[in-house]
Every structure is written in structure tokens, then in C-alpha cells.
Motif scaffolding. Sequence first.
Motif, PDB file in Angstrom:
ATOM      1  N   ILE A  62      -4.905   4.487   7.478  1.00  0.00           N
ATOM      2  CA  ILE A  62      -4.610   4.831   6.094  1.00  0.00           C
ATOM      3  C   ILE A  62      -5.739   5.740   5.622  1.00  0.00           C
ATOM      4  CG2 ILE A  62      -4.065   3.964   3.795  1.00  0.00           C
ATOM      5  CD1 ILE A  62      -2.239   2.757   5.978  1.00  0.00           C
ATOM      6  N   SER A  65      -6.292   9.665  -0.380  1.00  0.00           N
ATOM      7  CA  SER A  65      -5.364  10.589  -1.021  1.00  0.00           C
ATOM      8  C   SER A  65      -5.814  12.039  -0.884  1.00  0.00           C
ATOM      9  CB  SER A  65      -5.246  10.223  -2.509  1.00  0.00           C
ATOM     10  OG  SER A  65      -4.638  11.250  -3.238  1.00  0.00           O
ATOM     11  N   LEU A  91      -1.002   7.200   7.367  1.00  0.00           N
ATOM     12  CA  LEU A  91      -0.428   7.219   6.031  1.00  0.00           C
ATOM     13  C   LEU A  91      -1.455   7.772   5.055  1.00  0.00           C
ATOM     14  CD1 LEU A  91       1.631   6.417   3.799  1.00  0.00           C
ATOM     15  CD2 LEU A  91       0.465   4.195   3.729  1.00  0.00           C
ATOM     16  N   GLY A  93      -1.578   8.482   0.916  1.00  0.00           N
ATOM     17  CA  GLY A  93      -0.819   8.276  -0.310  1.00  0.00           C
ATOM     18  C   GLY A  93      -1.721   7.956  -1.477  1.00  0.00           C
ATOM     19  N   MET A 135      -0.940   0.079  -0.050  1.00  0.00           N
ATOM     20  CA  MET A 135      -0.390   1.389   0.289  1.00  0.00           C
ATOM     21  C   MET A 135       0.592   1.294   1.463  1.00  0.00           C
ATOM     22  SD  MET A 135      -3.965   3.518  -0.152  1.00  0.00           S
ATOM     23  CE  MET A 135      -3.386   5.098   0.453  1.00  0.00           C
ATOM     24  N   GLU A 138       3.814  -0.316   0.231  1.00  0.00           N
ATOM     25  CA  GLU A 138       4.549   0.653  -0.591  1.00  0.00           C
ATOM     26  C   GLU A 138       5.253   1.700   0.270  1.00  0.00           C
ATOM     27  OE1 GLU A 138       5.196   0.659  -3.798  1.00  0.00           O
ATOM     28  OE2 GLU A 138       3.797  -0.846  -4.527  1.00  0.00           O
ATOM     29  N   ALA A 139       4.651   2.078   1.397  1.00  0.00           N
ATOM     30  CA  ALA A 139       5.228   3.097   2.283  1.00  0.00           C
ATOM     31  C   ALA A 139       6.243   2.513   3.262  1.00  0.00           C
ATOM     32  CB  ALA A 139       4.116   3.796   3.050  1.00  0.00           C
TER      33      ALA A 139
END
Length: 187
Positions: A62, A65, A91, A93, A135, A138-139
Motif C-alpha cells: 500500500i 497517495s 494499491l 489511494g 485502504m 475500501e479497495a
Amino acid sequence: MESTVTYFEEPGRKNTLTTLEIAKKRALELGIKKVLVASSHGYTALEAAKVFEGTGIEVIAISISNSFQELGWSMTPEERSKLEKVGINVLTGLHGLADGVAEGFLGEHTPGSIIADTLRMFSQGTKVAVEISIMAVEAGLIQPGSEIISIAGTSEGCDTALVVRPSFARKIKDFRICEILCKPRIA
């Protein structure tokens, strides 16, 4: 149940391999199949790929952002490609706490910022480990309530590992920190 928590004398990158080994041992003991690692530029994720190789445990990176590109904190396309070539999903985000929890603004403080500040009382890595778990839920990379290990740190590398059952941001009260595996004693 009895378990051991490792406390590092100082936070930071020098604890990365020990943190990953502690997380691997506990993941194998618990039968956990997914591990999240916070990784801004790929170092921690690449180290995790080596440590978890051959275990059947999926490592998911992860990254911070893309809104932090101007600060040089965001993963470049080349760094992402390097991770994907070794089989790591990446990911990127919105932050799960600072952006995802708040449903409005309460002066300077949002519910997410209050939670983030509270988690930082344990360590920066604790805050980030919780945040990246949200996160990933959510993904759709992990299921809410599933037990995973979330790994993060202070600045570079990793120094914190938690066993968690994450939730969606809007259901933050369902989030559970099941175990603290390791963290810096002084952050």
C-alpha cells in the motif's frame, strides 16, 4: 493465550527484517494468508517479498497517495512496475483515516484526524498499519473483518506489525487491533 511483543529501542528502517520475520512467524502460526505492507518507494515491499517467499502468504503493498508527489513521497511508475514484476499487488489511494473517515469538518479536527493522532500515541507505524488496512478493505483487496497482518513504520522501512480485523472507513467502530507483534518503544 500468551504472546510476546517485541519493542525496538528506536524506530526506523534498521528494524525492517526483524519486523518482517516476526510477522511471518505469526502469520504462519495463525494461518493468515494476506499481509499488507506500507511502502512508499518499494523497499519494504521488496524485502517482504523475499521474507514471505514460498509461504503461500500474499504480500500487498500500500503506497502513499499520489497527492504527495510534490514532496517526493509517492511511488513512481518504475517503482510500481518493479514490485508488480515480483508478484506484489500495489494499491495507491486516499488515506484511510485522514480522508476516509471524516464526513464533515469539525474545525481543524475531523474524526479521522482524531483517530490518527490517537494511534500515533502508540507509534507512527501503528497509525499507518491501521490506515493501510482500511485502504485495502475500501479497495476490495481484503474482506472486512478478515484477520490479516498489517506492517508499517516510521519514515523508512518498517518497525510495526499488527494482527488486525479491518473495517470500511465508514464502519471504523468495527475495526479491531487483535495483537501488537512489534513496535518501537520510543517513537
